[in-house]
Design a protein around this motif. Structure first.
Motif, PDB file in Angstrom:
ATOM      1  N   PHE A  29      30.037 174.300  68.291  1.00  0.00           N
ATOM      2  CA  PHE A  29      29.544 175.679  68.214  1.00  0.00           C
ATOM      3  C   PHE A  29      30.544 176.636  68.822  1.00  0.00           C
ATOM      4  N   GLY A  30      30.954 176.383  70.052  1.00  0.00           N
ATOM      5  CA  GLY A  30      31.797 177.334  70.774  1.00  0.00           C
ATOM      6  C   GLY A  30      33.155 177.601  70.172  1.00  0.00           C
ATOM      7  N   GLY A  31      33.645 176.724  69.344  1.00  0.00           N
ATOM      8  CA  GLY A  31      34.976 176.900  68.789  1.00  0.00           C
ATOM      9  C   GLY A  31      35.005 177.572  67.431  1.00  0.00           C
ATOM     10  N   TYR A  32      33.868 178.046  66.976  1.00  0.00           N
ATOM     11  CA  TYR A  32      33.760 178.591  65.624  1.00  0.00           C
ATOM     12  C   TYR A  32      33.237 180.023  65.624  1.00  0.00           C
ATOM     13  N   ALA A  33      33.754 180.806  64.688  1.00  0.00           N
ATOM     14  CA  ALA A  33      33.150 182.102  64.419  1.00  0.00           C
ATOM     15  C   ALA A  33      31.784 181.875  63.783  1.00  0.00           C
ATOM     16  N   MET A  34      30.897 182.821  64.003  1.00  0.00           N
ATOM     17  CA  MET A  34      29.533 182.728  63.473  1.00  0.00           C
ATOM     18  C   MET A  34      29.149 184.047  62.811  1.00  0.00           C
ATOM     19  N   ALA A  35      28.120 183.984  62.007  1.00  0.00           N
ATOM     20  CA  ALA A  35      27.683 185.203  61.325  1.00  0.00           C
ATOM     21  C   ALA A  35      26.211 185.147  60.992  1.00  0.00           C
ATOM     22  N   TRP A  36      25.680 186.319  60.724  1.00  0.00           N
ATOM     23  CA  TRP A  36      24.337 186.472  60.155  1.00  0.00           C
ATOM     24  C   TRP A  36      24.478 187.014  58.744  1.00  0.00           C
ATOM     25  N   PHE A  37      23.747 186.416  57.837  1.00  0.00           N
ATOM     26  CA  PHE A  37      23.592 186.901  56.479  1.00  0.00           C
ATOM     27  C   PHE A  37      22.116 187.190  56.257  1.00  0.00           C
ATOM     28  N   ARG A  38      21.826 187.937  55.217  1.00  0.00           N
ATOM     29  CA  ARG A  38      20.432 188.178  54.864  1.00  0.00           C
ATOM     30  C   ARG A  38      20.269 188.198  53.361  1.00  0.00           C
ATOM     31  N   GLN A  39      19.051 187.879  52.944  1.00  0.00           N
ATOM     32  CA  GLN A  39      18.745 187.874  51.521  1.00  0.00           C
ATOM     33  C   GLN A  39      17.397 188.539  51.305  1.00  0.00           C
ATOM     34  N   THR A  48      25.862 190.320  57.031  1.00  0.00           N
ATOM     35  CA  THR A  48      25.243 191.322  57.884  1.00  0.00           C
ATOM     36  C   THR A  48      26.092 191.592  59.122  1.00  0.00           C
ATOM     37  N   ALA A  49      26.452 190.540  59.840  1.00  0.00           N
ATOM     38  CA  ALA A  49      27.243 190.707  61.062  1.00  0.00           C
ATOM     39  C   ALA A  49      27.964 189.411  61.384  1.00  0.00           C
ATOM     40  N   GLY A  50      29.156 189.524  61.977  1.00  0.00           N
ATOM     41  CA  GLY A  50      29.933 188.346  62.331  1.00  0.00           C
ATOM     42  C   GLY A  50      30.548 188.488  63.705  1.00  0.00           C
ATOM     43  N   ILE A  51      30.884 187.368  64.324  1.00  0.00           N
ATOM     44  CA  ILE A  51      31.448 187.381  65.666  1.00  0.00           C
ATOM     45  C   ILE A  51      32.441 186.241  65.799  1.00  0.00           C
ATOM     46  N   THR A  52      33.562 186.504  66.484  1.00  0.00           N
ATOM     47  CA  THR A  52      34.565 185.467  66.675  1.00  0.00           C
ATOM     48  C   THR A  52      34.070 184.398  67.639  1.00  0.00           C
ATOM     49  N   PHE A  53      34.828 183.314  67.746  1.00  0.00           N
ATOM     50  CA  PHE A  53      34.372 182.164  68.527  1.00  0.00           C
ATOM     51  C   PHE A  53      34.140 182.520  69.991  1.00  0.00           C
ATOM     52  N   ARG A  99      31.276 179.590  60.513  1.00  0.00           N
ATOM     53  CA  ARG A  99      32.448 179.730  59.666  1.00  0.00           C
ATOM     54  C   ARG A  99      33.460 178.650  59.992  1.00  0.00           C
ATOM     55  N   ASN A 100      33.798 177.851  59.015  1.00  0.00           N
ATOM     56  CA  ASN A 100      34.761 176.776  59.238  1.00  0.00           C
ATOM     57  C   ASN A 100      36.106 177.052  58.579  1.00  0.00           C
ATOM     58  N   ILE A 101      36.198 178.143  57.810  1.00  0.00           N
ATOM     59  CA  ILE A 101      37.442 178.502  57.141  1.00  0.00           C
ATOM     60  C   ILE A 101      37.850 179.892  57.600  1.00  0.00           C
ATOM     61  N   ARG A 102      39.077 180.018  58.080  1.00  0.00           N
ATOM     62  CA  ARG A 102      39.556 181.333  58.499  1.00  0.00           C
ATOM     63  C   ARG A 102      39.600 182.256  57.302  1.00  0.00           C
ATOM     64  N   GLY A 103      39.147 183.460  57.530  1.00  0.00           N
ATOM     65  CA  GLY A 103      39.141 184.421  56.445  1.00  0.00           C
ATOM     66  C   GLY A 103      38.135 185.506  56.737  1.00  0.00           C
ATOM     67  N   SER A 104      37.755 186.205  55.716  1.00  0.00           N
ATOM     68  CA  SER A 104      36.840 187.332  55.919  1.00  0.00           C
ATOM     69  C   SER A 104      35.458 186.834  56.319  1.00  0.00           C
ATOM     70  N   TYR A 111      31.819 179.423  55.056  1.00  0.00           N
ATOM     71  CA  TYR A 111      30.864 178.870  56.009  1.00  0.00           C
ATOM     72  C   TYR A 111      30.389 177.496  55.548  1.00  0.00           C
ATOM     73  N   ASP A 112      30.291 176.564  56.485  1.00  0.00           N
ATOM     74  CA  ASP A 112      29.910 175.204  56.098  1.00  0.00           C
ATOM     75  C   ASP A 112      28.531 174.798  56.591  1.00  0.00           C
ATOM     76  N   SER A 113      27.944 175.552  57.498  1.00  0.00           N
ATOM     77  CA  SER A 113      26.628 175.194  58.025  1.00  0.00           C
ATOM     78  C   SER A 113      25.742 176.432  58.021  1.00  0.00           C
TER      79      SER A 113
END
Length: 124
Positions: A29-39, A48-53, A99-104, A111-113
């Motif tokens: 968890f701690g080594g990855y960027a994370m984000a929120w999406f919505r549908q 919706t929003a993202g944050i670096t590791f 997010r497991n792939i660097r990029g936007s 994102y993989d999970s």
């Protein structure tokens, strides 16, 4: 991969605030960027929003800028989304993702999970 579980959704009135949480299991968890999406109903999944590791940089979609705040606690393996001044247009299922792939931040294929989602409904 990591197992993600969202919580904190619910039914609120327009103008109210709500905070979502996303708890992660496992070490990854701690080594990855994370984000929120919505549908929203009848629409595709949108960033919706993202944050670096390390939490030092964030990114927001235009509709939520100035109203939502993304944060994380790596010690607790938890991601948060504080939502203020909620509008009916914010009604959606909210998902957290790793997010497991660097990029936007806004590209879902980076994102993989994904969590199972939590429903947020904003009434007028």
């Amino acid at each position: 991969q990591v197992h993600l579980v969202e919580s904190g959704g619910g039914l609120v009135q327009a103008g109210a605030s709500l905070t979502l949480s996303c708890s992660a299991s496992g070490r990854e968890f701690g080594g990855y960027a994370m984000a929120w999406f919505r549908q929203a109903p009848g629409k595709g999944r949108e960033f919706t929003a993202g944050i670096t590791f390390n939490g030092k940089a964030t990114s927001y979609a235009d509709p939520v800028k100035g109203r939502f705040i993304i944060s994380r606690d790596n010690n607790k393996k938890t991601l948060y989304l504080q939502m203020n001044s909620l509008q009916t247009e914010d009604t959606a299922v909210y998902y957290c993702a790793r997010r497991n792939i660097r990029g936007s931040f806004d590209e879902p294929t980076n994102y993989d999970s994904w969590g199972q989602g939590t429903q947020v409904t904003v009434s007028a």
